[in-house]
Design a protein around this motif. Structure first.
Motif, PDB file in Angstrom:
ATOM      1  N   TYR A  83      -4.017   5.591   7.620  1.00  0.00           N
ATOM      2  CA  TYR A  83      -5.269   6.485   6.684  1.00  0.00           C
ATOM      3  C   TYR A  83      -5.652   7.538   7.381  1.00  0.00           C
ATOM      4  O   TYR A  83      -5.831   8.438   6.602  1.00  0.00           O
TER       5      TYR A  83
ATOM      6  N   ASP B 155      -0.252   4.961  -1.717  1.00  0.00           N
ATOM      7  CA  ASP B 155      -0.787   5.599  -1.531  1.00  0.00           C
ATOM      8  C   ASP B 155      -1.017   6.038  -0.740  1.00  0.00           C
ATOM      9  O   ASP B 155      -1.663   6.629   0.404  1.00  0.00           O
TER      10      ASP B 155
ATOM     11  N   GLU C 125       1.026  -0.961   0.086  1.00  0.00           N
ATOM     12  CA  GLU C 125      -0.062  -0.294  -0.361  1.00  0.00           C
ATOM     13  C   GLU C 125       0.479   0.874   0.318  1.00  0.00           C
ATOM     14  O   GLU C 125       0.039   2.442   0.457  1.00  0.00           O
TER      15      GLU C 125
END
Length: 349
Positions: free
Chosen positions: A344, A326, A323
């Motif tokens: 996140y 991201d 990830e």
């Protein structure tokens, strides 16, 4: 669906392998040894024990019956004397059947001739096994099939045409048929086992349970046969490989049979369902060994993450390394300390 019921045990593609301890004549004509063999097979976890029944004068020509038989495994000066020494009478068979029933292990036998088959029929055996040498003996196969009990045929020394002929003869009379791949060599070398015939049989006879009668040394080929689709395994069995007899040297002893039964059961459960997924047993190891995205140093709120700011460390209780794209280029909404994981929830564009 291919399925057969051996004395109350259902055998099919989803079942454990049905293990037959072939005692044959390893009892040396001695009832105490015969019972010791049955008990050892039961203790080892076999599903059944199998013996052999002959009417020697009906079975052999006079020339063969009276032929000299001089070798280290002989129990008589002629072949007839040798075979008679090893032969148990029908009353002894009934005693062994009762002993097996008491223990809870299935007892059955291979008849080698019409008179012997009739004697065994009177005992109401739950299963009958036909020797490879009788695969072409269609009248005899039909006779035993007419007893209405499950019938197992070995196919050593045969062509596929021989097996098809036997199948076509038995099935209209008795659909409780099991076909065993077999190589009629004693012992059999591994290069002669031809285990892929199991797959051939499964394709050729889709309504019949397929198995293996193995005369090879060791136990390794049992799980291989199971993987190829065999659901019955027959192995010669003894309690002392040093005993006198032609079959002793390639027979399994108790420990070997225990391991064969164990490994066959392990093979079935190890196959699983074919769906690749993370299992419950993998959760703790993966949590410990997998990596997450963490910061390499103390970072203030408002910092925009770049490659030098992050690395991958255990345990895996955060964002996975895949990830990373991201995360890079995004701004922290709060400060992070070295080794703290990136989430996140604290990233803003």
């Amino acid at each position: 669906m291919r399925e057969i019921n051996f004395d109350g045990t259902v055998v099919n593609d989803q079942s454990d392998c049905y293990v037959i301890a072939e005692i044959g004549n390893n009892h040396q004509g001695d009832m105490e040894k015969a019972k010791a063999l049955i008990k050892a097979a039961y203790d080892a976890g076999a599903d059944a024990v199998k013996f052999q029944k002959r009417d020697n004068e009906a079975l052999f020509t006079k020339n063969l019956y009276h032929a000299p038989y001089d070798n280290p495994n002989s129990y008589g000066s002629t072949y007839g004397e040798h075979r008679n020494f090893l032969e148990l009478n029908i009353d002894q068979f009934k005693d062994l059947q009762a002993f097996s029933n008491q223990l809870g292990i299935t007892f059955f036998a291979t008849p080698f001739d019409f008179p012997s088959s009739s004697q065994l029929a009177e005992m109401d055996l739950p299963v009958y096994k036909m020797a490879s040498a009788d695969l072409r003996n269609i009248p005899f196969l039909k006779h035993v099939a007419s007893f209405g009990k499950p019938i197992i045929i070995s196919t050593g020394g045969a062509t596929l045409e021989d097996v098809e002929r036997a199948y076509d003869a038995i099935m209209p009379i008795n659909k409780q048929l099991c076909i065993l791949q077999c190589t009629a060599a004693y012992p059999c070398e591994f290069e002669d086992l031809n285990l892929r015939v199991i797959e051939t049989y499964r394709e050729q006879f889709p309504d019949v349970v397929i198995g293996l009668s193995s005369h090879a040394n060791g136990i390794a080929m049992g799980p291989v046969a199971y993987m190829l689709g065999a659901r019955v395994i027959e192995k010669h069995f003894t309690v002392n490989r040093a005993w006198k007899g032609t079959d002793q040297c390639f027979s399994l002893e108790k420990t070997g049979l225990e391991k064969l039964v164990r490994d066959l059961k392990r093979t079935r459960v190890a196959l699983g369902d074919g769906t690749k997924r993370m299992l419950e047993c993998e959760s703790k190891p993966m949590h410990k060994m997998r990596k997450k995205i963490v910061v390499t140093r103390d970072l203030p709120a408002g910092h925009v993450l770049c490659p030098d700011d992050i690395c991958f460390k255990c345990p895996g209780d955060g964002l996975s390394p895949y990830e990373i794209n991201d995360v890079l280029g995004r701004k922290l909404s709060k400060s992070l300390q070295m080794d703290e994981k990136v989430e996140y929830e604290i990233l803003v564009d």
